[in-house]
Design a protein around this motif. Sequence first.
Motif, PDB file in Angstrom:
ATOM      1  N   VAL A   1       0.909  -1.191  -0.009  1.00 50.21           N
ATOM      2  CA  VAL A   1       0.041  -0.039   0.107  1.00 50.21           C
ATOM      3  C   VAL A   1       0.905   1.423   0.080  1.00 50.21           C
ATOM      4  CG1 VAL A   1      -1.604   1.407   1.344  1.00 50.21           C
ATOM      5  CG2 VAL A   1      -1.953  -1.045   0.974  1.00 50.21           C
ATOM      6  N   GLU A   2       1.839   1.341   0.672  1.00 48.80           N
ATOM      7  CA  GLU A   2       2.709   2.516   0.616  1.00 48.80           C
ATOM      8  C   GLU A   2       3.625   2.466  -0.451  1.00 48.80           C
ATOM      9  OE1 GLU A   2       4.294   4.541   3.756  1.00 48.80           O
ATOM     10  OE2 GLU A   2       4.364   2.893   5.215  1.00 48.80           O
ATOM     11  N   VAL A   3       3.778   1.504  -1.373  1.00 50.71           N
ATOM     12  CA  VAL A   3       4.511   1.653  -2.579  1.00 50.71           C
ATOM     13  C   VAL A   3       3.517   2.288  -3.538  1.00 50.71           C
ATOM     14  CG1 VAL A   3       5.125   0.264  -4.631  1.00 50.71           C
ATOM     15  CG2 VAL A   3       5.987  -0.222  -2.604  1.00 50.71           C
ATOM     16  N   ARG A   4       2.441   1.941  -3.475  1.00 45.01           N
ATOM     17  CA  ARG A   4       1.285   2.457  -4.362  1.00 45.01           C
ATOM     18  C   ARG A   4       1.229   4.173  -3.870  1.00 45.01           C
ATOM     19  NH1 ARG A   4      -4.378   3.453  -4.035  1.00 45.01           N
ATOM     20  NH2 ARG A   4      -4.521   1.911  -2.329  1.00 45.01           N
ATOM     21  N   GLY A   5       1.273   4.284  -2.780  1.00 45.09           N
ATOM     22  CA  GLY A   5       0.922   5.798  -2.365  1.00 45.09           C
ATOM     23  C   GLY A   5       2.010   6.383  -2.703  1.00 45.09           C
ATOM     24  N   VAL A   6       3.454   6.178  -2.730  1.00 45.47           N
ATOM     25  CA  VAL A   6       4.801   7.064  -3.206  1.00 45.47           C
ATOM     26  C   VAL A   6       4.505   6.988  -4.464  1.00 45.47           C
ATOM     27  CG1 VAL A   6       6.210   6.695  -1.080  1.00 45.47           C
ATOM     28  CG2 VAL A   6       6.395   5.105  -2.766  1.00 45.47           C
ATOM     29  N   LEU A   7       4.094   5.960  -5.119  1.00 43.89           N
ATOM     30  CA  LEU A   7       4.147   6.227  -6.973  1.00 43.89           C
ATOM     31  C   LEU A   7       3.045   7.078  -7.392  1.00 43.89           C
ATOM     32  CD1 LEU A   7       5.012   2.121  -7.483  1.00 43.89           C
ATOM     33  CD2 LEU A   7       6.418   4.241  -7.898  1.00 43.89           C
ATOM     34  N   GLU A   8       1.812   7.009  -6.874  1.00 43.03           N
ATOM     35  CA  GLU A   8       0.932   7.709  -7.095  1.00 43.03           C
ATOM     36  C   GLU A   8       1.043   9.201  -6.826  1.00 43.03           C
ATOM     37  OE1 GLU A   8      -3.177   4.982  -7.454  1.00 43.03           O
ATOM     38  OE2 GLU A   8      -2.860   5.874  -5.520  1.00 43.03           O
ATOM     39  N   GLY A   9       1.830   9.225  -5.602  1.00 41.20           N
ATOM     40  CA  GLY A   9       2.373  10.567  -5.091  1.00 41.20           C
ATOM     41  C   GLY A   9       3.124  11.065  -6.242  1.00 41.20           C
ATOM     42  N   LEU A  10       4.158  10.374  -6.770  1.00 41.19           N
ATOM     43  CA  LEU A  10       4.933  10.944  -7.516  1.00 41.19           C
ATOM     44  C   LEU A  10       4.102  11.398  -8.761  1.00 41.19           C
ATOM     45  CD1 LEU A  10       7.700  11.371  -9.037  1.00 41.19           C
ATOM     46  CD2 LEU A  10       7.759   8.784  -9.216  1.00 41.19           C
ATOM     47  N   ALA A  11       3.481  10.678  -9.421  1.00 38.60           N
ATOM     48  CA  ALA A  11       2.653  10.939 -10.379  1.00 38.60           C
ATOM     49  C   ALA A  11       1.789  12.279 -10.308  1.00 38.60           C
ATOM     50  CB  ALA A  11       1.548   9.736 -10.870  1.00 38.60           C
ATOM     51  N   ALA A  12       1.143  12.491  -9.108  1.00 33.45           N
ATOM     52  CA  ALA A  12       0.402  13.687  -8.788  1.00 33.45           C
ATOM     53  C   ALA A  12       1.227  14.829  -8.790  1.00 33.45           C
ATOM     54  CB  ALA A  12      -0.435  13.520  -7.587  1.00 33.45           C
ATOM     55  N   ARG A  13       2.433  14.598  -8.006  1.00 32.93           N
ATOM     56  CA  ARG A  13       3.330  15.722  -7.981  1.00 32.93           C
ATOM     57  C   ARG A  13       3.694  16.291  -9.217  1.00 32.93           C
ATOM     58  NH1 ARG A  13       8.963  15.284  -7.375  1.00 32.93           N
ATOM     59  NH2 ARG A  13       8.916  13.343  -6.085  1.00 32.93           N
TER      60      ARG A  13
ATOM     61  N   GLU B   1       1.260  15.370  -3.488  1.00 30.04           N
ATOM     62  CA  GLU B   1       2.308  14.186  -3.093  1.00 30.04           C
ATOM     63  C   GLU B   1       1.888  13.578  -1.621  1.00 30.04           C
ATOM     64  OE1 GLU B   1       6.151  14.551  -3.518  1.00 30.04           O
ATOM     65  OE2 GLU B   1       6.502  12.372  -3.713  1.00 30.04           O
ATOM     66  N   MET B   2       1.796  14.475  -0.685  1.00 28.87           N
ATOM     67  CA  MET B   2       1.251  13.821   0.469  1.00 28.87           C
ATOM     68  C   MET B   2      -0.076  13.404   0.764  1.00 28.87           C
ATOM     69  SD  MET B   2       4.107  13.587   1.813  1.00 28.87           S
ATOM     70  CE  MET B   2       5.936  13.988   1.085  1.00 28.87           C
ATOM     71  N   LEU B   3      -1.096  14.148  -0.024  1.00 30.26           N
ATOM     72  CA  LEU B   3      -2.378  13.762   0.137  1.00 30.26           C
ATOM     73  C   LEU B   3      -2.428  12.526  -0.471  1.00 30.26           C
ATOM     74  CD1 LEU B   3      -3.970  17.358  -0.524  1.00 30.26           C
ATOM     75  CD2 LEU B   3      -4.329  15.949   1.300  1.00 30.26           C
ATOM     76  N   MET B   4      -1.704  12.215  -1.647  1.00 33.00           N
ATOM     77  CA  MET B   4      -2.183  10.926  -2.400  1.00 33.00           C
ATOM     78  C   MET B   4      -1.550   9.715  -1.318  1.00 33.00           C
ATOM     79  SD  MET B   4      -3.528  11.023  -5.549  1.00 33.00           S
ATOM     80  CE  MET B   4      -3.261   9.374  -5.889  1.00 33.00           C
ATOM     81  N   ARG B   5      -0.507   9.998  -1.019  1.00 32.81           N
ATOM     82  CA  ARG B   5       0.126   9.013  -0.077  1.00 32.81           C
ATOM     83  C   ARG B   5      -0.780   8.788   1.363  1.00 32.81           C
ATOM     84  NH1 ARG B   5       6.294   9.954   1.980  1.00 32.81           N
ATOM     85  NH2 ARG B   5       7.243   9.959  -0.338  1.00 32.81           N
ATOM     86  N   GLU B   6      -1.457   9.835   1.757  1.00 35.24           N
ATOM     87  CA  GLU B   6      -2.303   9.602   2.975  1.00 35.24           C
ATOM     88  C   GLU B   6      -3.491   8.879   2.329  1.00 35.24           C
ATOM     89  OE1 GLU B   6      -1.504  10.075   5.963  1.00 35.24           O
ATOM     90  OE2 GLU B   6      -3.280   9.386   6.843  1.00 35.24           O
ATOM     91  N   HIS B   7      -4.174   9.054   1.152  1.00 32.85           N
ATOM     92  CA  HIS B   7      -5.121   8.717   0.417  1.00 32.85           C
ATOM     93  C   HIS B   7      -5.089   7.127   0.522  1.00 32.85           C
ATOM     94  CE1 HIS B   7      -8.913   8.311  -1.528  1.00 32.85           C
ATOM     95  NE2 HIS B   7      -8.080   7.908  -2.825  1.00 32.85           N
ATOM     96  N   ALA B   8      -3.732   6.591  -0.128  1.00 30.55           N
ATOM     97  CA  ALA B   8      -3.679   5.176  -0.225  1.00 30.55           C
ATOM     98  C   ALA B   8      -3.902   4.455   1.171  1.00 30.55           C
ATOM     99  CB  ALA B   8      -2.262   5.058  -0.774  1.00 30.55           C
ATOM    100  N   LEU B   9      -3.595   5.154   2.563  1.00 30.39           N
ATOM    101  CA  LEU B   9      -3.871   4.411   3.623  1.00 30.39           C
ATOM    102  C   LEU B   9      -5.059   4.226   4.062  1.00 30.39           C
ATOM    103  CD1 LEU B   9      -0.743   6.414   5.501  1.00 30.39           C
ATOM    104  CD2 LEU B   9      -0.692   4.078   4.476  1.00 30.39           C
ATOM    105  N   ILE B  10      -6.322   4.687   3.458  1.00 29.47           N
ATOM    106  CA  ILE B  10      -7.509   4.623   4.032  1.00 29.47           C
ATOM    107  C   ILE B  10      -7.831   3.370   3.913  1.00 29.47           C
ATOM    108  CG2 ILE B  10      -9.991   4.838   3.099  1.00 29.47           C
ATOM    109  CD1 ILE B  10      -9.616   7.468   2.428  1.00 29.47           C
ATOM    110  N   GLY B  11      -7.647   2.268   3.174  1.00 30.51           N
ATOM    111  CA  GLY B  11      -7.945   0.913   3.433  1.00 30.51           C
ATOM    112  C   GLY B  11      -7.295   0.304   4.630  1.00 30.51           C
ATOM    113  N   ILE B  12      -6.018   0.551   5.141  1.00 28.70           N
ATOM    114  CA  ILE B  12      -5.315   0.002   6.140  1.00 28.70           C
ATOM    115  C   ILE B  12      -5.433   0.720   7.531  1.00 28.70           C
ATOM    116  CG2 ILE B  12      -4.192  -1.706   4.763  1.00 28.70           C
ATOM    117  CD1 ILE B  12      -1.684   0.187   4.901  1.00 28.70           C
TER     118      ILE B  12
END
Lengths: 221, 221, 221, 221
Positions: free
Chosen positions: A78-90, A204-215
């Motif tokens: 989940v964190e891997v997805r967060g940093v990668l989606e965060g990179l894309a969004a940034r 970037e930080m919002l995307m990372r935090e968003h990824a954590l919703i599930g867990i």
Amino acid sequence: MSSSNQSVASQLRKLIEDGHYPQGERLGEEAVAEQLGISRTPVRLAFRTLEQEGLLKRAGKRGFMVREFTDADVHCAVEVRGVLEGLAARRLAEHGMSSQQREEFDFWIQKGREVLDKGHLVEEDIQRWIELNWNFHELIVCSAGSGVIADAISRNNHLPFAAAASIVIDKGKLSHEYRKLQLAQLHHELIFQSLVNGEGARVEMLMREHALIGIRYSELL
Amino acid sequence: MSSSNQSVASQLRKLIEDGHYPQGERLGEEAVAEQLGISRTPVRLAFRTLEQEGLLKRAGKRGFMVREFTDADVHCAVEVRGVLEGLAARRLAEHGMSSQQREEFDFWIQKGREVLDKGHLVEEDIQRWIELNWNFHELIVCSAGSGVIADAISRNNHLPFAAAASIVIDKGKLSHEYRKLQLAQLHHELIFQSLVNGEGARVEMLMREHALIGIRYSELL
Amino acid sequence: MSSSNQSVASQLRKLIEDGHYPQGERLGEEAVAEQLGISRTPVRLAFRTLEQEGLLKRAGKRGFMVREFTDADVHCAVEVRGVLEGLAARRLAEHGMSSQQREEFDFWIQKGREVLDKGHLVEEDIQRWIELNWNFHELIVCSAGSGVIADAISRNNHLPFAAAASIVIDKGKLSHEYRKLQLAQLHHELIFQSLVNGEGARVEMLMREHALIGIRYSELL
Amino acid sequence: MSSSNQSVASQLRKLIEDGHYPQGERLGEEAVAEQLGISRTPVRLAFRTLEQEGLLKRAGKRGFMVREFTDADVHCAVEVRGVLEGLAARRLAEHGMSSQQREEFDFWIQKGREVLDKGHLVEEDIQRWIELNWNFHELIVCSAGSGVIADAISRNNHLPFAAAASIVIDKGKLSHEYRKLQLAQLHHELIFQSLVNGEGARVEMLMREHALIGIRYSELL
């Protein structure tokens, strides 16, 4: 044939996700081929595909087993997805959105409001949410201007619970799930707000935090 | 046999990296099998492996072509490594190092000092640096406590220029390269300093910046 | 008169920084007025100014003492500057530089190169560096589009070691200091590179790391 | 006398915040002294205090005027608080909480739940929220192990809208405000979760985002 190879891999993935082949189980080419009613070659190719995806691990000479995932693995995926989606969004925030991209974001955000505006969830909303959520995430990843980030995300998405699309909505607790989706919707809107304002670090930080919703949010909602 | 499959994929990867099969070139099973002096089945399997790695793309029915990489692709591949290694380093800082991990970091940092302390580079230093650098990065990734991040990095590393190990040291400009390695060494030491002090946010950013040495620092050194 | 009040505060600040009034020392209005050869009212006003700046603390009814700073205080003051300058730089990257701002950055970066290009430092370089460094930092802070961040930084700058201008260059170790300034110059150039490319998240982290040069890099250079 | 000086500054601050002395208004020592029914010396001292806080600006020889704040100023003041509180929270996550600190956080989080658990707000809840919110923020800032960050925050807090305590709760729209506080409470709980797990980078970003609730969330709730 390539398309049927793909579909064998898909079938296997589904059987693993559903727990038909539980974590740690050894899989033999012959047994699986028999169960699916196909020949051994496409099974062998599908095994290799799932090995590269990280769902199967080699066990012994020609055998494979279903990979076991610890809590740390799920958390990391989940964190891997967060940093990668965060990179894309940034990147998208830094390079700026086209007006068409902006309209598309707006479209999926409106769809989310439509699901939630009536104040509760009905069963059909689950499918509607999965679709709009998938499109929202896809839009960010595809707008970032290079297939490389999208590839890295899609490879990671094969892991259980890692994909944005893997959000679990419990049909038996729709009133409880309502608050989770309300929050996910707020995240989407804050992400859009940051993109519109070119706030790269924030999005970037919002995307990372968003990824954590599930867990990380279930215990708090 | 699995090991020979792996080695066919490796051979192909090398031929692509060396430009023997240039970007955009179509590859046919038969022609490649002939060139390598092997049968078609291992070539077909290797093609699929390299497709999943992102080095080959399907072209037409059964054919493949060498994927073309834009500057944006190369840049993104490096940033992907940066955020993933950054994630691994942050986790390590947050969970704390064992004393054994600490000693290993110290060992590879000493190796780096030994290369640089004489004040210039000789040709054998290139191989020594590649080895110590690879070990330093591997240590961070493996210490993060889950194979998931390591897998995501190793899949991304197949892309040209993406891997930490792909650092290019120009034999013809050793005095110029000296300053680049001096800086890379300083980064390693700052990363270690942050890990020792449990500075997760700082070490994440240092790892990201470190990944950029190959593509953003040349114009400044 | 206001200007002389300011100058009394300045005199006191200098006497504290030079250790003439050491940390922990009690200061009485009358004694200080006598030493400076002025009346008590401007001393009282200056005491209040320095109290608000955090250099003096109340001790007893009307008295003050020179505030004592722990290592943690010095470290925090530097980190406070880092996050505030980082905020200013991020805003500038997000809003974009004017071509005039760009030229001014370029000017001070060239000045830095001129100091370092001869390969060593002479004593006059210290003053030249302090000036160009101050201007470079001032440019970032003033370009961020609001006096509020600048105010917060200038209030924090009253603390010992906190100001960018407080960089200590040891005349007795000029060859050692050369490497520190070389690195500070590289930071300036990377910061400029990020600003030019609109990389807000990156420039924020570079500014933070840059602030640490005085306190975290000495052991490594 | 010092305490009455403080109280004159407080009175003036209140009169400015309430708009009795509007932004841009010139203030003369004599007129203000008369209005407050005190002598000129404490007014002069209070003017200097408010000048250093950034609420008054010099205008002409001995005069002052109430500083005018643009939207950018208000936005920056909030961001300044965000990065400073973020720094404090990150340090706390990195150094670890004592069990007493943990209990205190838990206490104020429970207080927040008590306000919100009944599903709506009544007027007395406003004061209860302001108190628990102030204590929660104070706890983070004071736990960070150095007065320097606390000082920088408290100086910035003098600016209108900057302080965490300045959260505006509209008595006329209590049902609308309920959702804002629900979200603020969720932020508090996520911040606590990150602190407990030693997630420094995450808690820093959560604190920054939390600071934006007053100015960036209203359009979305």
